[in-house]
Design an enzyme around this catalytic site. Structure first.
Site, PDB file in Angstrom:
ATOM      1  N   ASP A 186       0.842  -1.210   0.000  1.00 29.28           N
ATOM      2  CA  ASP A 186       0.000   0.000   0.000  1.00 29.28           C
ATOM      3  C   ASP A 186       0.866   1.244   0.000  1.00 29.28           C
ATOM      4  OD1 ASP A 186      -2.030  -1.742   0.671  1.00 29.28           O
ATOM      5  OD2 ASP A 186      -1.899  -1.269   2.808  1.00 29.28           O
TER       6      ASP A 186
HETATM    7  N1  URA Z   1      -0.875  -5.827   4.088  1.00 28.64           N
HETATM    8  C1  URA Z   1      -1.285  -4.543   4.141  1.00 28.64           C
HETATM    9  O1  URA Z   1      -2.228  -4.228   4.838  1.00 28.64           O
HETATM   10  N2  URA Z   1      -0.630  -3.648   3.405  1.00 28.64           N
HETATM   11  C2  URA Z   1       0.431  -3.944   2.646  1.00 28.64           C
HETATM   12  O2  URA Z   1       0.991  -3.065   2.003  1.00 28.64           O
HETATM   13  C3  URA Z   1       0.838  -5.278   2.618  1.00 28.64           C
HETATM   14  C4  URA Z   1       0.165  -6.203   3.337  1.00 28.64           C
END
Ligand code: URA
Length: 234
Positions: free
Chosen positions: A105
């Protein structure tokens, strides 16, 4: 076929011909065990064993880069309005056919692999291969006493995951699947939303030694372990 050492190193993504020339002159490069300071030295890249600072380098058809993704950057190859992980790569490491393996993310930091090998990418992200991903999470509230058991049993419809509680509001979690915002959703279900998230490991690869925003090509040992983890030959 024999090629010049500076060309071979530049193809491996270690820098421009000029940059790798400096590394060679500084004595950082060994070929078949001996330091070579001549950038025009001829070698067969498929056969020679090349080391940089004592670490063997992988010469393969495909190309892979390890990036420490900082927060605020999107895991995409292009975006009109936001910086992408590919924008972070220095010219010497950038190739337009590099693709991110999975997704972090925008606010998440940590280890992101980029590869030109479509089959490797497919397997590393396919649930069948159960590649382990390890995240460090800092939380808005203290974890409940049964957090470990709830992760182990499978929380919020996700597969069982390992939780190592490091402090009341800090934990390391190991997943073997990679669904959208999975770690954030798992902790949110416990009532302990994530305030900071970093991926520390991806299969056999570890983030150690890379500062946020830094990238480097894979070493030979890492490459072999990565392909082996998903039943492929490098
Ligand atoms: N889980 C999440 O919530 N975000 C990420 O970027 C990777 C795994």
């Amino acid at each position: 076929m024999e090629e010049r050492l500076d060309r071979v190193l530049a193809h491996l993504g270690l820098g421009t011909r000029k940059e790798v020339g400096k590394l060679i002159r500084a004595g950082a490069v060994r070929v078949d065990g001996a330091v070579v300071r001549d950038r025009g030295f001829k070698l067969d890249p498929q056969r020679a064993r090349i080391e940089l600072h004592g670490e063997p380098l992988a010469f393969a058809r495909h190309y892979h880069v390890l990036l420490h993704k900082p927060a605020g950057v999107v895991t995409a190859t292009r975006s009109e309005h936001e910086p992408t992980v590919l924008d972070l790569l220095p010219n010497a490491l950038w190739r337009d056919d590099l693709r991110p393996v999975g997704r972090l993310d925008k606010p998440t930091e940590g280890l992101l692999l980029l590869t030109t090998d479509g089959e490797l990418l497919h397997r590393l992200t396919h649930p069948r291969w159960k590649v382990a991903k390890v995240y460090l999470a800092e939380l808005e509230a203290p974890l409940p006493p049964d957090a470990r058991e709830r992760f182990a049993a499978g929380i919020a419809g996700f597969a069982p995951a390992e939780l190592e509680v490091l402090a009341p509001q800090r934990a390391r979690v190991t997943l073997r699947e990679g669904k959208h915002r999975q770690v954030r959703r798992m902790f949110a279900t416990l009532g302990t939303p994530v305030v900071y998230l970093r991926r520390e490991r991806f299969g056999p690869l570890a983030l150690e030694g890379l500062a946020p925003g830094e990238a480097r090509p894979l070493f030979e040992g890492e490459l072999a372990a990565l392909y082996e983890a998903v039943g492929l030959e490098p």
